[in-house]
Write an enzyme that holds these catalytic residues in place. Structure first.
Site, PDB file in Angstrom:
ATOM      1  N   SER A  90      29.910   9.432 -27.195  1.00 27.15           N
ATOM      2  CA  SER A  90      28.672   9.940 -27.789  1.00 27.15           C
ATOM      3  C   SER A  90      28.480   9.598 -29.261  1.00 27.15           C
ATOM      4  O   SER A  90      27.443   9.943 -29.833  1.00 27.15           O
ATOM      5  CB  SER A  90      28.604  11.460 -27.622  1.00 27.15           C
ATOM      6  OG  SER A  90      28.337  11.796 -26.277  1.00 27.15           O
ATOM      7  N   LYS A  93      25.205   8.040 -30.287  1.00 26.98           N
ATOM      8  CA  LYS A  93      23.979   8.766 -30.641  1.00 26.98           C
ATOM      9  C   LYS A  93      23.630   8.655 -32.124  1.00 26.98           C
ATOM     10  O   LYS A  93      22.514   8.991 -32.522  1.00 26.98           O
ATOM     11  CB  LYS A  93      24.118  10.224 -30.207  1.00 26.98           C
ATOM     12  CG  LYS A  93      24.121  10.349 -28.681  1.00 26.98           C
ATOM     13  CD  LYS A  93      24.685  11.654 -28.152  1.00 26.98           C
ATOM     14  CE  LYS A  93      24.777  11.586 -26.631  1.00 26.98           C
ATOM     15  NZ  LYS A  93      25.552  12.664 -26.032  1.00 26.98           N
ATOM     16  N   SER A 145      24.820  16.998 -28.676  1.00 21.23           N
ATOM     17  CA  SER A 145      25.211  15.812 -27.915  1.00 21.23           C
ATOM     18  C   SER A 145      24.518  15.719 -26.564  1.00 21.23           C
ATOM     19  O   SER A 145      25.118  15.307 -25.565  1.00 21.23           O
ATOM     20  CB  SER A 145      26.739  15.784 -27.722  1.00 21.23           C
ATOM     21  OG  SER A 145      27.192  14.464 -27.557  1.00 21.23           O
TER      22      SER A 145
END
Length: 402
Positions: A90, A93, A145
């Site tokens: 993640s 992101k 997230s």
């Protein structure tokens, strides 16, 4: 007609992105698929085997890849396998949010599609048909997230996630992230979805200059709209609560990537970025990296913008010489108590013909630390001068021969 309009918007967005950003670096061509959706064919960038990094005896780490960078100067203070392409989970992101902030309008409402609402993995539990602002979705992606929030962002900004991912790859290559390739917006496992510790630091350094991004990643708790009331978000980055000066950035965890963290902290006006990928102790190892950068290194001002740095000789000018300054503050990071390791290469024109205007480039300053080039700046004139009238020029020439 509605589908065609959506494709046209995606195409115009991408073309506008290309125009404002300049020609792509590391990409072969722009092509169209059968659905007239723009995508880019990537020329495989060579993996950089070694970097010009300070590879000193840094902290002991379990992380497969790690790095600490001074955000102000961009210098890498310690690195391990920093250019090795790896799954990044993640931490993806960071780029998703950056592109959304730069390409979208934060106040615009986005309608969540069934596809976005059904994305697997970590989630802010979006429901099909609900509406949130782009800014709320970015909070959901960076703080909690949310994989679903990332897809909703992509569909809102670019029409389709695939098109948005092209934006992400293009931006990464423009920033010099040569060992990065995104295949989705959220970091779900994919064999070709890879980046490196250095590339993530590079992207993060750029992103932290954006005040919206910087504000969101430093936020501990926040509320956004929900289908049945407010959603209360708590940042997954525990560093914000446990480390003095912590102000970002993003966690990431998958089986392939392991536990990852891109963190940042600011103390005494100096900001550091740490990256650990596939770490057994991402919190402790990030703290050790940040402490290492803070305790073992300091920033030194080599030259200040607007301060006289040198002088250049003027040929046939009313003024025979002009003071020269740098076009920006030149700051470098050096080991503590070892400022004598700074070297300067001043490349200045021997003589500049009049007329000269203020701010005219007349040379270059290069700064080296332990033999490595770590900073550079243009040398520009602080003042201008006119060319001597012919009769005064003739008199000067005669006088010089007496």
């Amino acid at each position: 007609m509605k589908l065609l309009r959506g494709k046209m918007v995606s195409m115009l967005l991408f073309i506008g992105f290309l125009i404002t950003s300049g020609p792509p670096v590391g990409f072969a061509q722009v092509v169209f698929d059968q659905n007239d959706v723009i995508f880019m064919v990537d020329e495989l960038s060579p993996v950089v085997e070694a970097g010009n990094f300070q590879q000193g005896t840094g902290p002991a780490l379990s992380a497969a890849s790690a790095l600490v960078m001074d955000a102000n100067t961009g210098q890498v203070l310690f690195a391990r396998n920093a250019h090795q392409p790896r799954p990044i989970a993640s931490t993806t992101k960071i780029m998703t949010a950056l592109v959304a902030i730069e390409c979208g309008k934060l106040y615009r409402l986005a309608t969540v599609s069934p596809h976005a609402a059904g994305v697997e993995g970590s989630s802010v539990y979006l429901t099909a048909g609900e509406k949130l602002t782009l800014e709320e979705l970015i909070y959901g992606a960076l703080m909690h997230s949310g994989n679903d929030a990332c897809v909703a962002i992509a569909e809102h900004v670019a029409g389709r996630e695939e098109v948005f991912v092209n934006f992400m790859n293009y931006k990464a290559h423009r920033l010099g992230a040569r060992n990065t390739n995104f295949c989705n917006t959220n970091g779900l496992p994919h064999d070709r979805h890879l980046s490196s510790a250095y590339d993530l630091a590079l992207i993060t350094r750029y992103a932290l200059k954006n005040p919206v991004f910087s504000r969101i990643v430093a936020t501990k708790t926040h509320s956004i709209a929900g289908a049945k009331g407010k959603r209360i978000l708590s940042n997954t980055n525990k560093m914000l609560w446990s480390y003095q000066g912590a102000d970002g950035v993003k966690t990431g965890t998958t089986h392939a990537a392991g536990k990852c963290l891109v963190s940042s902290a600011t103390r005494d006006g100096r900001r550091l970025i740490a990256v650990v990928l596939h770490s057994d102790d991402r919190w402790g190892e990030s703290i050790r990296l940040l402490n290492y950068g803070i305790e073992e290194y300091a920033n030194r001002v080599v030259a200040g913008k607007g301060e006289a740095f040198a002088a250049v000789t003027i040929e046939n000018g009313v003024k025979r010489s002009l003071p020269v300054t740098v076009d920006r503050d030149v700051v470098v990071t050096v080991p503590v108590n070892q400022g004598d390791k700074i070297e300067q290469n001043v490349l200045l024109e021997r003589e500049v013909a009049a007329p000269v205007v203020p701010g005219q480039e007349v040379g270059k300053l290069e700064v080296l630390v332990e033999g490595e080039r770590v900073a550079a700046a243009k040398l520009i004139t602080m003042e201008g001068t006119a060319e001597l009238p012919y009769h005064r020029l003739l008199w000067r020439q005669l006088y010089s021969k007496l």
